[in-house]
Write a protein that holds these residues in place. Sequence first.
Motif, PDB file in Angstrom:
ATOM      1  N   GLY A  79      13.692  53.453 -26.146  1.00 18.48           N
ATOM      2  CA  GLY A  79      13.893  52.057 -25.765  1.00 18.48           C
ATOM      3  C   GLY A  79      12.550  51.380 -25.619  1.00 18.48           C
ATOM      4  N   ARG A  80      12.308  50.329 -26.390  1.00 12.78           N
ATOM      5  CA  ARG A  80      11.011  49.659 -26.387  1.00 12.78           C
ATOM      6  C   ARG A  80      10.978  48.480 -25.412  1.00 12.78           C
ATOM      7  NH1 ARG A  80       7.984  48.511 -31.815  1.00 12.78           N
ATOM      8  NH2 ARG A  80       6.261  48.939 -30.382  1.00 12.78           N
ATOM      9  N   LEU A  81       9.823  48.225 -24.876  1.00 17.49           N
ATOM     10  CA  LEU A  81       9.586  46.996 -24.140  1.00 17.49           C
ATOM     11  C   LEU A  81       9.608  45.832 -25.119  1.00 17.49           C
ATOM     12  CD1 LEU A  81       6.620  48.144 -21.858  1.00 17.49           C
ATOM     13  CD2 LEU A  81       8.989  47.799 -21.155  1.00 17.49           C
ATOM     14  N   ASP A  82       9.946  44.649 -24.635  1.00 16.46           N
ATOM     15  CA  ASP A  82       9.973  43.491 -25.520  1.00 16.46           C
ATOM     16  C   ASP A  82       8.555  43.098 -25.915  1.00 16.46           C
ATOM     17  OD1 ASP A  82      11.508  41.187 -26.738  1.00 16.46           O
ATOM     18  OD2 ASP A  82      10.110  40.098 -25.461  1.00 16.46           O
ATOM     19  N   MET A  89      15.782  51.477 -29.894  1.00 21.88           N
ATOM     20  CA  MET A  89      16.288  50.162 -29.482  1.00 21.88           C
ATOM     21  C   MET A  89      15.079  49.254 -29.295  1.00 21.88           C
ATOM     22  SD  MET A  89      19.154  51.044 -26.562  1.00 21.88           S
ATOM     23  CE  MET A  89      17.948  51.905 -25.525  1.00 21.88           C
ATOM     24  N   ASP A  90      15.011  48.180 -30.048  1.00 22.40           N
ATOM     25  CA  ASP A  90      13.913  47.222 -29.965  1.00 22.40           C
ATOM     26  C   ASP A  90      14.532  45.834 -30.087  1.00 22.40           C
ATOM     27  OD1 ASP A  90      11.509  45.924 -29.934  1.00 22.40           O
ATOM     28  OD2 ASP A  90      10.733  46.801 -31.785  1.00 22.40           O
ATOM     29  N   HIS A  91      14.449  45.034 -29.018  1.00 19.57           N
ATOM     30  CA  HIS A  91      15.175  43.769 -29.003  1.00 19.57           C
ATOM     31  C   HIS A  91      14.898  42.912 -30.226  1.00 19.57           C
ATOM     32  CE1 HIS A  91      17.154  40.182 -27.667  1.00 19.57           C
ATOM     33  NE2 HIS A  91      16.027  39.500 -27.638  1.00 19.57           N
ATOM     34  N   GLN A  92      13.632  42.705 -30.539  1.00 19.69           N
ATOM     35  CA  GLN A  92      13.283  41.859 -31.683  1.00 19.69           C
ATOM     36  C   GLN A  92      13.030  42.727 -32.910  1.00 19.69           C
ATOM     37  OE1 GLN A  92      10.616  38.564 -30.886  1.00 19.69           O
ATOM     38  NE2 GLN A  92      10.790  38.853 -28.673  1.00 19.69           N
ATOM     39  N   GLY A 136      15.032  42.435 -23.259  1.00 21.89           N
ATOM     40  CA  GLY A 136      14.596  41.470 -24.260  1.00 21.89           C
ATOM     41  C   GLY A 136      13.753  40.381 -23.624  1.00 21.89           C
ATOM     42  N   ASN A 137      13.437  39.372 -24.393  1.00 17.81           N
ATOM     43  CA  ASN A 137      12.548  38.317 -23.898  1.00 17.81           C
ATOM     44  C   ASN A 137      13.187  37.433 -22.833  1.00 17.81           C
ATOM     45  OD1 ASN A 137      14.036  37.519 -26.414  1.00 17.81           O
ATOM     46  ND2 ASN A 137      13.234  35.503 -25.922  1.00 17.81           N
ATOM     47  N   HIS A 138      14.520  37.460 -22.709  1.00 23.07           N
ATOM     48  CA  HIS A 138      15.183  36.652 -21.677  1.00 23.07           C
ATOM     49  C   HIS A 138      15.545  37.460 -20.431  1.00 23.07           C
ATOM     50  CE1 HIS A 138      15.635  32.770 -23.671  1.00 23.07           C
ATOM     51  NE2 HIS A 138      15.785  33.443 -24.795  1.00 23.07           N
ATOM     52  N   ASP A 139      15.236  38.727 -20.418  1.00 20.39           N
ATOM     53  CA  ASP A 139      15.536  39.556 -19.246  1.00 20.39           C
ATOM     54  C   ASP A 139      14.399  39.480 -18.230  1.00 20.39           C
ATOM     55  OD1 ASP A 139      18.094  40.639 -20.073  1.00 20.39           O
ATOM     56  OD2 ASP A 139      16.984  41.761 -21.582  1.00 20.39           O
ATOM     57  N   VAL A 140      13.978  38.273 -17.948  1.00 21.38           N
ATOM     58  CA  VAL A 140      12.913  38.030 -16.984  1.00 21.38           C
ATOM     59  C   VAL A 140      13.310  36.861 -16.093  1.00 21.38           C
ATOM     60  CG1 VAL A 140      11.045  38.892 -18.450  1.00 21.38           C
ATOM     61  CG2 VAL A 140      11.702  36.483 -18.600  1.00 21.38           C
ATOM     62  N   LYS A 141      12.711  36.805 -14.940  1.00 27.11           N
ATOM     63  CA  LYS A 141      12.944  35.689 -14.029  1.00 27.11           C
ATOM     64  C   LYS A 141      12.058  34.536 -14.463  1.00 27.11           C
ATOM     65  CE  LYS A 141      13.051  34.553  -9.096  1.00 27.11           C
ATOM     66  NZ  LYS A 141      12.777  35.061  -7.727  1.00 27.11           N
ATOM     67  N   GLU A 142      12.688  33.458 -14.917  1.00 22.81           N
ATOM     68  CA  GLU A 142      11.909  32.358 -15.483  1.00 22.81           C
ATOM     69  C   GLU A 142      12.673  31.048 -15.334  1.00 22.81           C
ATOM     70  OE1 GLU A 142       9.571  31.466 -19.692  1.00 22.81           O
ATOM     71  OE2 GLU A 142      11.274  32.835 -19.662  1.00 22.81           O
ATOM     72  N   GLY A 190      18.805  44.546 -25.609  1.00 23.24           N
ATOM     73  CA  GLY A 190      18.085  43.457 -24.963  1.00 23.24           C
ATOM     74  C   GLY A 190      18.828  42.153 -24.766  1.00 23.24           C
ATOM     75  N   ASP A 191      18.202  41.274 -23.990  1.00 29.29           N
ATOM     76  CA  ASP A 191      18.757  39.991 -23.552  1.00 29.29           C
ATOM     77  C   ASP A 191      20.129  40.181 -22.912  1.00 29.29           C
ATOM     78  OD1 ASP A 191      16.524  38.628 -24.218  1.00 29.29           O
ATOM     79  OD2 ASP A 191      17.418  37.412 -25.802  1.00 29.29           O
ATOM     80  N   ILE A 192      20.160  41.053 -21.936  1.00 29.50           N
ATOM     81  CA  ILE A 192      21.375  41.298 -21.157  1.00 29.50           C
ATOM     82  C   ILE A 192      21.625  40.102 -20.244  1.00 29.50           C
ATOM     83  CG2 ILE A 192      22.469  42.859 -19.497  1.00 29.50           C
ATOM     84  CD1 ILE A 192      20.284  44.950 -20.593  1.00 29.50           C
ATOM     85  N   PHE A 193      20.543  39.558 -19.696  1.00 32.50           N
ATOM     86  CA  PHE A 193      20.625  38.418 -18.796  1.00 32.50           C
ATOM     87  C   PHE A 193      20.065  37.166 -19.473  1.00 32.50           C
ATOM     88  CE2 PHE A 193      20.093  42.305 -16.312  1.00 32.50           C
ATOM     89  CZ  PHE A 193      21.197  42.252 -15.478  1.00 32.50           C
ATOM     90  N   ASP A 194      20.333  36.026 -18.867  1.00 31.08           N
ATOM     91  CA  ASP A 194      19.862  34.747 -19.406  1.00 31.08           C
ATOM     92  C   ASP A 194      18.889  34.106 -18.426  1.00 31.08           C
ATOM     93  OD1 ASP A 194      19.777  32.923 -21.479  1.00 31.08           O
ATOM     94  OD2 ASP A 194      21.381  31.677 -20.668  1.00 31.08           O
ATOM     95  N   ASN A 195      17.832  34.876 -18.084  1.00 27.87           N
ATOM     96  CA  ASN A 195      16.719  34.441 -17.238  1.00 27.87           C
ATOM     97  C   ASN A 195      17.036  34.312 -15.748  1.00 27.87           C
ATOM     98  OD1 ASN A 195      16.084  32.796 -20.082  1.00 27.87           O
ATOM     99  ND2 ASN A 195      14.307  33.770 -19.147  1.00 27.87           N
TER     100      ASN A 195
END
Length: 396
Positions: A281-284, A314-317, A228-234, A194-199
């Motif tokens: 692989g789990r969702l965040d 695999m679980d990001h958190q 992860g929690n940052h792999d979203v458009k925000e 997770g957190d491959i990208f930074d939003n």
Amino acid sequence: MIFLILVPLYLLVNYYIIRRSLKWMGNFTKLLTKKWFIIPYLIIYIFASTSMLVAFWLPASPFQRFMKVLSNNWLGTMLFALLFIGIADLGKWIGKHTGLLSKQTINSKRVFAVTGSVVMILVIGISTYGVFHAQKLKKTVYEVNIAKDGGKIEQLNVALIADLHLGYNVGVRQVERMVAMLNELQPDLVCIAGDIFDNDYDALDDPERLKELLRSIQTKYGVYACYGNHDVKESLLAGFQVSHSEKKVSDDRMDQFLAEANIRLLNDETILIDDSFYLIGRLDCKNPGKTADVRKTPEQLTQNLDKTKPILVMDHQPAQLQELADAGVDVDLSGHTHDGQIFPGNLTTRLFWENACGQIQKGTMHSIVTSGVGLWGPNMRIGTDAEVVQVQINME
């Protein structure tokens, strides 16, 4: 909105730093009290301190990227300036009210100048070290014994990475170092937790080169990832949410990027690899994304599996450790914490996570949490390391 609450606090912090730094410089030498110095100093300080706001409002451009990178470096430097100036002022206050320091010492311009010089050296030295240290990758090795039959496999060599945060802080150079280290490990399997990208997908410095590098990872069974929690458009400003969309989801370009990089994304999905072990692989837990409103429970994920076979997750958190252990999971691979990233964060983060970084065991399940490859927020690491983790799993 917490952002609006923190704006006045941010302004007060910078006013405090400016006021104390100008007073120190005035005690150090009268030359630094002249307009020819003070005006450029204030201009440079204001330029740096407002860089994150300017970068937020500017359209994508080389100058916008420069301002964003500057703001990430400035944020860490500002925090250390606040910390050390605060410690110096607190020490002065304690000395004054306890009698440990004489009035002569407290009011001495020389003492003030020396103290200010020490603070300046510490802030510049530690900040510079933090920026360069963040770029270094270390290898961390864990060994896990699983009392299950791995079928064709007696030993599984797994590489765990997480928190790349591809964007303004982390780009091609760090990924080149990461891929080189991964290939040296000759892993059977690579897991990206997770957190491959930074939003912001547009923050990638060179998407095509990054995909090319990730495709060059050499494994027996492939590269798998969860979000992860940052792999979203925000839209974020100083790490705080500005937009309020109903649901945060990944940018379609993020999904396409992973597909073109030969990385298989698992969204609450399970695969059986080589008829020998399961990988889930789990969702965040915070931002489950667009495939579901609520992620599956550990029990739902494993209820139809042959639990005589090893089960990797695999679980990001690194949450729900006991629930995962009770569901028959053998190894839980996570990231998210960055091990606190910047001291004293590596101490305080342990107050919030059962396994903030490293390896612990819950019953027969092994929880492994990596400090991550990349960075979030300040472009620094102090007291922590960026790492690639090798997990050697022995089937008994």
